[in-house]
Scaffold this motif. Structure first.
Motif, PDB file in Angstrom:
ATOM      1  N   ASP A 256       1.675  -5.709 -12.683  1.00 34.63           N
ATOM      2  CA  ASP A 256       1.284  -4.376 -12.207  1.00 34.63           C
ATOM      3  C   ASP A 256       1.576  -3.320 -13.266  1.00 34.63           C
ATOM      4  O   ASP A 256       0.749  -2.430 -13.524  1.00 34.63           O
ATOM      5  N   LEU A 257       2.742  -3.389 -13.884  1.00 39.73           N
ATOM      6  CA  LEU A 257       3.116  -2.407 -14.907  1.00 39.73           C
ATOM      7  C   LEU A 257       2.253  -2.559 -16.160  1.00 39.73           C
ATOM      8  O   LEU A 257       1.943  -1.568 -16.831  1.00 39.73           O
ATOM      9  N   ALA A 258       1.864  -3.791 -16.464  1.00 38.17           N
ATOM     10  CA  ALA A 258       0.956  -4.011 -17.589  1.00 38.17           C
ATOM     11  C   ALA A 258      -0.404  -3.372 -17.295  1.00 38.17           C
ATOM     12  O   ALA A 258      -1.033  -2.775 -18.179  1.00 38.17           O
ATOM     13  N   ALA A 259      -0.849  -3.481 -16.039  1.00 36.68           N
ATOM     14  CA  ALA A 259      -2.125  -2.878 -15.644  1.00 36.68           C
ATOM     15  C   ALA A 259      -2.068  -1.354 -15.735  1.00 36.68           C
ATOM     16  O   ALA A 259      -3.100  -0.699 -15.927  1.00 36.68           O
ATOM     17  N   GLN A 260      -0.865  -0.784 -15.603  1.00 35.30           N
ATOM     18  CA  GLN A 260      -0.687   0.667 -15.723  1.00 35.30           C
ATOM     19  C   GLN A 260      -0.532   1.111 -17.174  1.00 35.30           C
ATOM     20  O   GLN A 260      -0.356   2.304 -17.451  1.00 35.30           O
ATOM     21  N   GLY A 261      -0.567   0.169 -18.103  1.00 38.35           N
ATOM     22  CA  GLY A 261      -0.470   0.493 -19.511  1.00 38.35           C
ATOM     23  C   GLY A 261       0.938   0.655 -20.028  1.00 38.35           C
ATOM     24  O   GLY A 261       1.143   1.081 -21.168  1.00 38.35           O
ATOM     25  N   LEU A 262       1.944   0.301 -19.212  1.00 40.06           N
ATOM     26  CA  LEU A 262       3.339   0.493 -19.619  1.00 40.06           C
ATOM     27  C   LEU A 262       3.927  -0.728 -20.303  1.00 40.06           C
ATOM     28  O   LEU A 262       4.903  -0.610 -21.061  1.00 40.06           O
ATOM     29  N   LEU A 263       3.376  -1.901 -20.033  1.00 39.36           N
ATOM     30  CA  LEU A 263       3.869  -3.135 -20.639  1.00 39.36           C
ATOM     31  C   LEU A 263       2.731  -3.853 -21.349  1.00 39.36           C
ATOM     32  O   LEU A 263       1.568  -3.743 -20.971  1.00 39.36           O
ATOM     33  N   ASP A 264       3.096  -4.601 -22.369  1.00 36.11           N
ATOM     34  CA  ASP A 264       2.161  -5.497 -23.055  1.00 36.11           C
ATOM     35  C   ASP A 264       2.532  -6.931 -22.691  1.00 36.11           C
ATOM     36  O   ASP A 264       3.722  -7.277 -22.635  1.00 36.11           O
ATOM     37  N   VAL A 265       1.529  -7.739 -22.444  1.00 39.59           N
ATOM     38  CA  VAL A 265       1.759  -9.169 -22.205  1.00 39.59           C
ATOM     39  C   VAL A 265       1.761  -9.859 -23.567  1.00 39.59           C
ATOM     40  O   VAL A 265       0.780  -9.791 -24.294  1.00 39.59           O
ATOM     41  N   GLU A 266       2.884 -10.476 -23.898  1.00 41.14           N
ATOM     42  CA  GLU A 266       3.040 -11.106 -25.207  1.00 41.14           C
ATOM     43  C   GLU A 266       2.992 -12.621 -25.043  1.00 41.14           C
ATOM     44  O   GLU A 266       3.854 -13.203 -24.391  1.00 41.14           O
ATOM     45  N   GLN A 267       1.980 -13.195 -25.634  1.00 39.99           N
ATOM     46  CA  GLN A 267       1.743 -14.620 -25.482  1.00 39.99           C
ATOM     47  C   GLN A 267       2.973 -15.450 -25.837  1.00 39.99           C
ATOM     48  O   GLN A 267       3.526 -15.315 -26.924  1.00 39.99           O
ATOM     49  N   HIS A 268       3.410 -16.264 -24.876  1.00 41.89           N
ATOM     50  CA  HIS A 268       4.542 -17.182 -25.041  1.00 41.89           C
ATOM     51  C   HIS A 268       5.891 -16.470 -25.210  1.00 41.89           C
ATOM     52  O   HIS A 268       6.906 -17.124 -25.450  1.00 41.89           O
ATOM     53  N   ARG A 269       5.904 -15.124 -25.098  1.00 42.12           N
ATOM     54  CA  ARG A 269       7.170 -14.420 -25.288  1.00 42.12           C
ATOM     55  C   ARG A 269       7.510 -13.508 -24.112  1.00 42.12           C
ATOM     56  O   ARG A 269       8.550 -12.849 -24.125  1.00 42.12           O
ATOM     57  N   GLY A 270       6.651 -13.440 -23.121  1.00 38.25           N
ATOM     58  CA  GLY A 270       6.932 -12.614 -21.958  1.00 38.25           C
ATOM     59  C   GLY A 270       6.233 -11.268 -22.021  1.00 38.25           C
ATOM     60  O   GLY A 270       5.029 -11.182 -22.261  1.00 38.25           O
ATOM     61  N   PHE A 271       7.001 -10.207 -21.848  1.00 36.92           N
ATOM     62  CA  PHE A 271       6.451  -8.855 -21.781  1.00 36.92           C
ATOM     63  C   PHE A 271       7.213  -7.938 -22.732  1.00 36.92           C
ATOM     64  O   PHE A 271       8.383  -8.171 -23.042  1.00 36.92           O
TER      65      PHE A 271
ATOM     66  N   ILE B 227      10.633  -3.602  -7.452  1.00 32.90           N
ATOM     67  CA  ILE B 227      10.955  -4.012  -8.821  1.00 32.90           C
ATOM     68  C   ILE B 227      10.105  -3.227  -9.812  1.00 32.90           C
ATOM     69  O   ILE B 227      10.608  -2.743 -10.837  1.00 32.90           O
ATOM     70  N   ALA B 228       8.812  -3.080  -9.505  1.00 31.51           N
ATOM     71  CA  ALA B 228       7.930  -2.316 -10.383  1.00 31.51           C
ATOM     72  C   ALA B 228       8.400  -0.869 -10.505  1.00 31.51           C
ATOM     73  O   ALA B 228       8.429  -0.300 -11.604  1.00 31.51           O
ATOM     74  N   SER B 229       8.815  -0.273  -9.386  1.00 36.72           N
ATOM     75  CA  SER B 229       9.290   1.100  -9.396  1.00 36.72           C
ATOM     76  C   SER B 229      10.577   1.243 -10.197  1.00 36.72           C
ATOM     77  O   SER B 229      10.740   2.187 -10.979  1.00 36.72           O
ATOM     78  N   ALA B 230      11.493   0.282 -10.022  1.00 38.98           N
ATOM     79  CA  ALA B 230      12.768   0.333 -10.753  1.00 38.98           C
ATOM     80  C   ALA B 230      12.544   0.199 -12.259  1.00 38.98           C
ATOM     81  O   ALA B 230      13.152   0.931 -13.045  1.00 38.98           O
ATOM     82  N   LEU B 231      11.678  -0.706 -12.644  1.00 35.83           N
ATOM     83  CA  LEU B 231      11.410  -0.897 -14.070  1.00 35.83           C
ATOM     84  C   LEU B 231      10.665   0.300 -14.656  1.00 35.83           C
ATOM     85  O   LEU B 231      10.916   0.701 -15.794  1.00 35.83           O
ATOM     86  N   ARG B 232       9.760   0.865 -13.874  1.00 34.01           N
ATOM     87  CA  ARG B 232       9.047   2.049 -14.350  1.00 34.01           C
ATOM     88  C   ARG B 232      10.022   3.192 -14.593  1.00 34.01           C
ATOM     89  O   ARG B 232       9.920   3.913 -15.593  1.00 34.01           O
ATOM     90  N   ASP B 233      10.998   3.341 -13.696  1.00 31.70           N
ATOM     91  CA  ASP B 233      12.009   4.387 -13.882  1.00 31.70           C
ATOM     92  C   ASP B 233      12.834   4.141 -15.139  1.00 31.70           C
ATOM     93  O   ASP B 233      13.190   5.083 -15.854  1.00 31.70           O
ATOM     94  N   GLU B 234      13.139   2.872 -15.422  1.00 33.15           N
ATOM     95  CA  GLU B 234      13.891   2.535 -16.632  1.00 33.15           C
ATOM     96  C   GLU B 234      13.089   2.882 -17.884  1.00 33.15           C
ATOM     97  O   GLU B 234      13.633   3.379 -18.873  1.00 33.15           O
ATOM     98  N   ILE B 235      11.787   2.618 -17.835  1.00 30.68           N
ATOM     99  CA  ILE B 235      10.922   2.922 -18.976  1.00 30.68           C
ATOM    100  C   ILE B 235      10.796   4.431 -19.146  1.00 30.68           C
ATOM    101  O   ILE B 235      10.895   4.964 -20.251  1.00 30.68           O
TER     102      ILE B 235
END
Length: 225
Positions: A52-67, A11-19
């Protein structure tokens, strides 16, 4: 049965490819539930993949709203390219002048032939202006070349920087009418220089690689958002 850890990585790989491809552009927001439903899996491996993707700097964790997909600025990009420049230059310096290059025969027997195949494929994709194909081969090329001249810790750091650089530059490159003219295609020449243990040529090619990356930043600044 697919193990959860494997599903998490898939899943992480698929989403990274989408990004990377820009299909999940900067600022896109989603929840664990939405991604789980999209892939038809449970929430747990999705949550782990997103963390995992957030740890790689690709996603932000948004409080109460997901990613949300992280939005890199032009200053971020410049800093990433310069950091990549310092580390890569140091890596080649160590390879040629401190540790000494690995004998060519040993390289051919291990990974050099694979690096060369990646190089050929990357050059073809760059000359064809095929960004989607180029990104995959370019990342694998640099990863394998890094394993020839460096160590896994440095390779991990450089790989992360390259992914982030592509995430920033892809939307800019998508707007280019002649994108092939804007893509670096020195992969084959660099492998040739490393193979013949030519430190001067290697530094010149890598220097051109850095200047090319920074020129993309200057063009995107000139053209505006």
């Amino acid at each position: 049965m697919i193990k959860r850890s494997t599903l998490r990585a898939q899943i992480a790989s698929a989403l990274r490819d989408e990004i990377l491809a820009g299909r999940l552009p900067a600022g896109s927001q989603f929840t664990v539930k939405e991604i789980a439903e999209q892939y038809g899996v449970s929430a747990t491996p999705v949550r782990e993949a997103l963390v995992d993707l957030a740890a790689q700097g690709l996603l932000d964790v948004e409080q109460h709203r997901g990613f949300g997909v992280h939005r890199f600025t032009i200053d971020d990009y410049r800093s990433m390219v310069r950091a990549r420049m310092v580390v890569l230059d140091g890596l080649f310096h160590s390879y040629f002048e401190e540790d000494g290059p690995v004998p060519v025969i040993a390289l051919e027997d291990s990974v050099l032939a694979s690096v060369r195949r990646r190089a050929e494929a990357a050059v073809r994709a760059a000359r064809a202006g095929d960004l989607d194909v180029l990104i995959g081969y370019d990342l694998r090329y640099w990863r394998e070349l890094g394993e020839v001249i460096g160590n896994s810790y440095i390779c991990d750091f450089l790989d992360r920087l390259r992914v982030q650089c592509w995430v920033y530059s892809v939307p800019c490159l998508r707007t280019e009418p002649e994108v092939a003219k804007r893509l670096w295609a020195g992969h084959r020449e660099l492998v040739d220089a490393v193979e013949r243990e030519d430190a001067t040529a290697t530094r010149q090619i890598v220097g051109g690689y850095h200047r090319h990356a920074l020129s993309l930043a200057e063009k995107s600044l000139k053209d505006g958002p």
